[in-house]
Design a protein around this motif. Structure first.
Motif, PDB file in Angstrom:
ATOM      1  N   VAL A 159       0.824  -1.214   0.000  1.00  0.00           N
ATOM      2  CA  VAL A 159       0.000   0.000   0.000  1.00  0.00           C
ATOM      3  C   VAL A 159       0.859   1.264   0.000  1.00  0.00           C
ATOM      4  CG1 VAL A 159      -1.669   1.318   1.388  1.00  0.00           C
ATOM      5  CG2 VAL A 159      -1.997  -1.131   1.031  1.00  0.00           C
ATOM      6  N   SER A 160       1.982   1.214   0.699  1.00  0.00           N
ATOM      7  CA  SER A 160       2.851   2.402   0.772  1.00  0.00           C
ATOM      8  C   SER A 160       3.820   2.497  -0.399  1.00  0.00           C
ATOM      9  CB  SER A 160       3.637   2.396   2.091  1.00  0.00           C
ATOM     10  OG  SER A 160       4.474   1.247   2.173  1.00  0.00           O
ATOM     11  N   GLY A 161       3.891   1.449  -1.228  1.00  0.00           N
ATOM     12  CA  GLY A 161       4.793   1.476  -2.372  1.00  0.00           C
ATOM     13  C   GLY A 161       6.255   1.407  -1.973  1.00  0.00           C
ATOM     14  N   THR A 162       6.568   0.535  -1.010  1.00  0.00           N
ATOM     15  CA  THR A 162       7.947   0.390  -0.542  1.00  0.00           C
ATOM     16  C   THR A 162       8.405  -1.052  -0.706  1.00  0.00           C
ATOM     17  OG1 THR A 162       7.170  -0.024   1.721  1.00  0.00           O
ATOM     18  CG2 THR A 162       7.692   2.260   1.131  1.00  0.00           C
ATOM     19  N   ASN A 163       9.693  -1.270  -0.411  1.00  0.00           N
ATOM     20  CA  ASN A 163      10.296  -2.605  -0.510  1.00  0.00           C
ATOM     21  C   ASN A 163      10.054  -3.204  -1.901  1.00  0.00           C
ATOM     22  OD1 ASN A 163      10.141  -1.859   2.332  1.00  0.00           O
ATOM     23  ND2 ASN A 163      10.811  -3.933   2.767  1.00  0.00           N
ATOM     24  N   ALA A 164       9.453  -4.378  -1.983  1.00  0.00           N
ATOM     25  CA  ALA A 164       9.244  -5.024  -3.279  1.00  0.00           C
ATOM     26  C   ALA A 164       8.272  -4.256  -4.170  1.00  0.00           C
ATOM     27  CB  ALA A 164       8.736  -6.449  -3.073  1.00  0.00           C
ATOM     28  N   PHE A 165       7.531  -3.303  -3.577  1.00  0.00           N
ATOM     29  CA  PHE A 165       6.551  -2.522  -4.341  1.00  0.00           C
ATOM     30  C   PHE A 165       7.008  -1.077  -4.517  1.00  0.00           C
ATOM     31  CE2 PHE A 165       4.419  -6.007  -2.258  1.00  0.00           C
ATOM     32  CZ  PHE A 165       3.645  -6.544  -3.270  1.00  0.00           C
ATOM     33  N   ASP A 166       8.317  -0.882  -4.471  1.00  0.00           N
ATOM     34  CA  ASP A 166       8.881   0.468  -4.591  1.00  0.00           C
ATOM     35  C   ASP A 166       8.385   1.148  -5.871  1.00  0.00           C
ATOM     36  OD1 ASP A 166      10.424   2.708  -4.101  1.00  0.00           O
ATOM     37  OD2 ASP A 166      12.245   1.854  -4.976  1.00  0.00           O
ATOM     38  N   GLY A 167       7.707   2.277  -5.715  1.00  0.00           N
ATOM     39  CA  GLY A 167       7.198   3.021  -6.854  1.00  0.00           C
ATOM     40  C   GLY A 167       5.957   2.437  -7.490  1.00  0.00           C
ATOM     41  N   ASN A 168       5.394   1.370  -6.884  1.00  0.00           N
ATOM     42  CA  ASN A 168       4.224   0.718  -7.464  1.00  0.00           C
ATOM     43  C   ASN A 168       3.203   0.415  -6.365  1.00  0.00           C
ATOM     44  OD1 ASN A 168       2.559  -0.616  -9.333  1.00  0.00           O
ATOM     45  ND2 ASN A 168       3.536  -2.587  -8.927  1.00  0.00           N
TER      46      ASN A 168
END
Length: 320
Positions: free
Chosen positions: A90-99
């Motif tokens: 939800v925050s767009g961090t770690n494995a979801f950086d920028g996504n």
């Protein structure tokens, strides 16, 4: 005559109200070999039996990361997530950086306190005392390992990390080649591998200081800090430690009424979930959700909590 009958039938069919169609839901779970898969089978049955207008089917998946990606692609409607990973999403961090992913929490059903267990004869009485000590941060490749490393970095802690499987590390602790490890608990009790160690050597659990508790609450919103009462194992006093939960999330696009019906079916159940996962016996799922949730509740879920008169923390508010 034939034309008259056809006309009459056609008029009759037009006059009849359309039969309501159930909304089909796909639930992303985990591997069928996991105890959590059985839990989600029970969840699907509860929805089918108690959520009017909804029809649920359970899909075997690769658990949290797979479920989040499938929800993004519209392949499943809700699914299993760990509270730390879904916060990253939800925050767009770690494995979801920028996504960042537009997900909302429905409920949390179990927790995984991270217990810092050491041999009593290691002479370590605090987390700071692990500096230079051979210590396993969690089973190689596990969420426990990754979370421990992040916690240690946040708190400025160090240790001589030793990697390995559960079997390897348990043997190494018994043989005094490693002083201890971090291991997920079984609810508020120490897990089976820890109790196995305790049959051979005396153990202790290292807790967080009040200052460390506040630092983690301020700087690591992806995890929770929990207080474990005395009795996690015989002779173990109360302590505080970090934890993450396992729950169910859905895309924010799920309509409010659907989410409300799902959460109502789950929260009012008295036996199906416990029969599927014995560790849930006596667990207050509503309180578990409020304690371990890391992302905002879906508005439909929040409506159920509000109807029960429960206070929703700021971080779980739907508009949060």
């Amino acid at each position: 005559m034939k034309h008259a009958i056809c006309a009459l039938l056609g008029a009759t069919m037009l006059a009849m109200p359309a039969l309501a169609q159930d909304t089909d839901l796909l639930i992303g779970s985990t591997s069928a070999s996991s105890s959590h898969y059985g839990y989600f089978v029970a969840v699907g049955q509860l929805i089918n039996e108690n959520a009017e207008g909804l029809s649920a089917s359970v899909v075997e998946t690769g658990a949290t990361m797979d479920n989040i990606r499938r929800m993004a692609r519209g392949q499943v409607d809700l699914g299993l997530v760990t509270t730390n990973t879904v916060q990253h999403a939800v925050s767009g961090t770690n494995a979801f950086d920028g996504n960042p992913q537009d997900l909302r929490l429905l409920w949390v059903y179990t927790n995984a306190p991270q217990n810092v267990v050491v041999r009593e004869d290691a002479g370590v009485d605090s987390l700071e005392g692990l500096e230079g000590v051979r210590f396993n941060p969690g089973i190689k490749g596990s969420s426990t390992e990754a979370t421990t490393e992040a916690v240690f970095e946040t708190l400025g802690l160090t240790a001589d990390f030793v990697r390995g499987s559960t079997t390897d590390i348990v043997g190494a602790i018994k043989d005094n080649r490693v002083a201890g490890y971090v291991k997920s608990g079984a609810g508020q009790k120490l897990d089976g591998s820890t109790m196995d160690i305790a049959t051979s050597v005396d153990i202790t659990v290292l807790g967080l200081t009040n200052e460390q508790v506040q630092t983690l609450r301020d700087e690591m919103p992806d995890i929770s800090v929990v207080d474990i009462p005395e009795g996690a194992a015989e002779g173990i006093p109360d302590y505080s430690t970090w934890s993450f939960g396992v729950g169910v999330a859905a895309p924010a696009s799920m309509d409010e009424e659907t989410a409300y019906k799902i959460v109502s079916a789950i929260m009012t159940d008295e036996s199906a979930q416990t029969n599927a996962m014995a560790s849930l016996k006596g667990v207050d799922l509503a309180q578990m959700t409020l304690d371990y949730g890391t992302i905002p509740l879906h508005p439909g879920a929040a409506r159920w909590f509000e109807e029960q008169g429960l206070d929703i923390p700021a971080k779980l508010q739907p508009g949060g």
